[in-house]
Design an enzyme around this catalytic site. Structure first.
Site, PDB file in Angstrom:
ATOM      1  N   HIS A  55       4.019   3.906   8.422  1.00 15.61           N
ATOM      2  CA  HIS A  55       3.738   2.471   8.425  1.00 15.61           C
ATOM      3  C   HIS A  55       5.062   1.779   8.728  1.00 15.61           C
ATOM      4  O   HIS A  55       6.134   2.338   8.438  1.00 15.61           O
ATOM      5  CB  HIS A  55       3.196   2.011   7.065  1.00 15.61           C
ATOM      6  N   ASP A  58       7.463   1.744   5.935  1.00 15.41           N
ATOM      7  CA  ASP A  58       8.056   3.011   5.479  1.00 15.41           C
ATOM      8  C   ASP A  58       9.457   3.132   6.058  1.00 15.41           C
ATOM      9  O   ASP A  58      10.317   3.836   5.512  1.00 15.41           O
ATOM     10  CB  ASP A  58       7.257   4.226   5.999  1.00 15.41           C
TER      11      ASP A  58
HETATM   12  C1  3MF Z   1      -7.599   3.909   4.786  1.00 14.71           C
HETATM   13  C2  3MF Z   1      -6.761   4.793   5.615  1.00 14.71           C
HETATM   14  C3  3MF Z   1      -5.324   4.407   5.735  1.00 14.71           C
HETATM   15  C4  3MF Z   1      -4.789   4.607   7.120  1.00 14.71           C
HETATM   16  C5  3MF Z   1      -3.320   4.387   7.197  1.00 14.71           C
HETATM   17  C6  3MF Z   1      -2.757   4.523   8.598  1.00 14.71           C
HETATM   18  C7  3MF Z   1      -4.151   4.497   3.688  1.00 14.71           C
HETATM   19  O1  3MF Z   1      -8.888   4.316   4.692  1.00 14.71           O
HETATM   20  O2  3MF Z   1      -7.234   5.782   6.103  1.00 14.71           O
HETATM   21  O3  3MF Z   1      -4.585   5.186   4.806  1.00 14.71           O
HETATM   22  O4  3MF Z   1      -5.075   5.904   7.562  1.00 14.71           O
HETATM   23  O5  3MF Z   1      -3.028   3.156   6.716  1.00 14.71           O
HETATM   24  O6  3MF Z   1      -3.333   3.654   9.461  1.00 14.71           O
END
Ligand code: 3MF
Ligand code: MG
Length: 348
Positions: A55, A58
């Site tokens: 992200h 991050d």
């Molecule tokens: C939510 C998700 C997310 C996404 C992530 C990357 C927290 O259902 O799957 O995980 O995968 O944010 O885009």
């Protein structure tokens, strides 16, 4: 880890740092210590991952100025290089900021929409500097709790404007929609990969709009993930996956891959193999959560287990007798085909 070749496919593996977590849920606090960033990367490397899913925040805090952001990205790139890891994608984490309470690009407030667009452009800059062209959009709050809250025509227009703004920001990036029907919103706009691709086809550059499909998101739609994968591969649009498992229609569980329904997992691996997944640099990504009861020193087991189950299923796929399958299909004896598949999975 070395690449696994299966049929026309080449499997390399990726993971997101949020997959190692201290166990908080909506009903209770953390139950184990969070690993440091360095420790997380080390664990991922030891387990055998090849790439990291990021992200934007991050890499560095969301609203850091451009000069400091660039310095932080360079340092992260070096850290990855030293460990022999790649960056698979960067996703703008738009659902945690005070400016995105009502959504990012579909918020009713224009200043919030602008924040979402500006931050996403910055996310693109981060991705390019980190060495990836893939931008994942998980549209967490692009929907409504009640249907009357947003004008759907306006929302779809804003959706297209936002995608165009990103595609125009850089001519090389690819956008991967990771669609999900619900949670956190009651109802998300464009809940399936197909919906997103239909919207993508109306943007300024449809060939740079594709999808990342998460197994559990398909299941929440009532669709078998292998069918979703196959459709998008047939269209040349499956650019990423989040493998996991899900027990029925409830909250998004992110269970270890194959832990609930082995046959459903087998079909995902079989389809990825037949469709030649990975030959254009796509990664087999995981999105799995450790159980809340897991102690810290073993709170990475779900990752190792998911990879193990994936590899075990690769062996099963390798043993499929294609001529036998073709025979069952041409004689229309699907009962026999079913027994064949179940016995294969049972090790008979
Ligand atoms: C939510 C998700 C997310 C996404 C992530 C990357 C927290 O259902 O799957 O995980 O995968 O944010 O885009
Ligand atoms: Mg996911």
């Amino acid at each position: 880890m070395s690449v696994i070749k299966l049929g026309k496919a080449q499997f390399r593996f990726s993971v997101g740092p949020w997959n190692l977590h201290p166990g908080a849920d909506p009903f209770g606090p953390t139950v184990r210590e969070e690993f440091s960033w360095e420790k997380k990367l080390q664990i991922f490397k030891e387990i055998g991952f090849d790439a990291i899913q990021f992200h934007d925040d991050d890499v560095c805090p969301a609203d850091l100025n451009p000069a400091e952001t660039s310095a932080r990205v360079k340092a992260m790139r070096k850290q990855l290089k030293d460990l022999g890891l790649a960056a698979e994608f960067v996703a703008p984490r738009l659902w945690e900021h005070p400016n995105t309470i009502d959504g990012g690009w579909t918020a009713n407030d224009a200043t919030m929409r602008k924040y979402a667009t500006d931050r996403s452009k910055r996310c693109i800059d981060i991705a390019l500097e980190l060495g990836t062209k893939k931008i994942v959009l998980w549209p967490a709050r692009e929907g409504t709790y009640i249907r009357e809250a947003k004008d759907p025509f306006e929302s779809y227009k804003r959706y297209r404007d936002y995608l165009n703004a990103l595609l125009n920001h850089d001519a090389s990036i690819q956008i991967l929609g990771e669609m999900k029907p619900n949670e956190p919103m009651d109802a998300m706009y464009m809940p399936s990969p197909g919906h997103f691709l239909a919207m993508g086809a109306t943007t300024v550059d449809p060939k740079r709009v594709g999808v990342l499909i998460e197994s559990a998101h398909s299941m929440l739609l009532g669709v078998d993930p292998s069918e979703d994968f196959a459709l998008c591969m047939a269209l040349g649009k499956l650019w990423g996956v989040h493998l996991n498992d899900q027990d029925g229609l409830k909250y998004d569980q992110d269970k270890s891959f194959g832990a609930v329904n082995l046959r459903r997992a087998f079909n995902q691996v079989w389809v990825l193999a037949r469709g030649g997944f990975g030959t254009k640099g796509e990664y087999v990504g995981l999105d799995v959560k450790a159980m809340r009861t897991q102690k810290q020193d073993v709170s990475m087991r779900h990752l190792a287990n998911s990879l193990q189950i994936f590899k075990d299923l690769c062996e099963k796929v390798e043993r499929v007798d294609e001529a036998k399958v073709a025979g069952f299909r041409s004689s229309r004896d699907y009962e026999a085909l079913e027994l064949y598949v179940v016995q294969l999975l049972l090790g008979k």
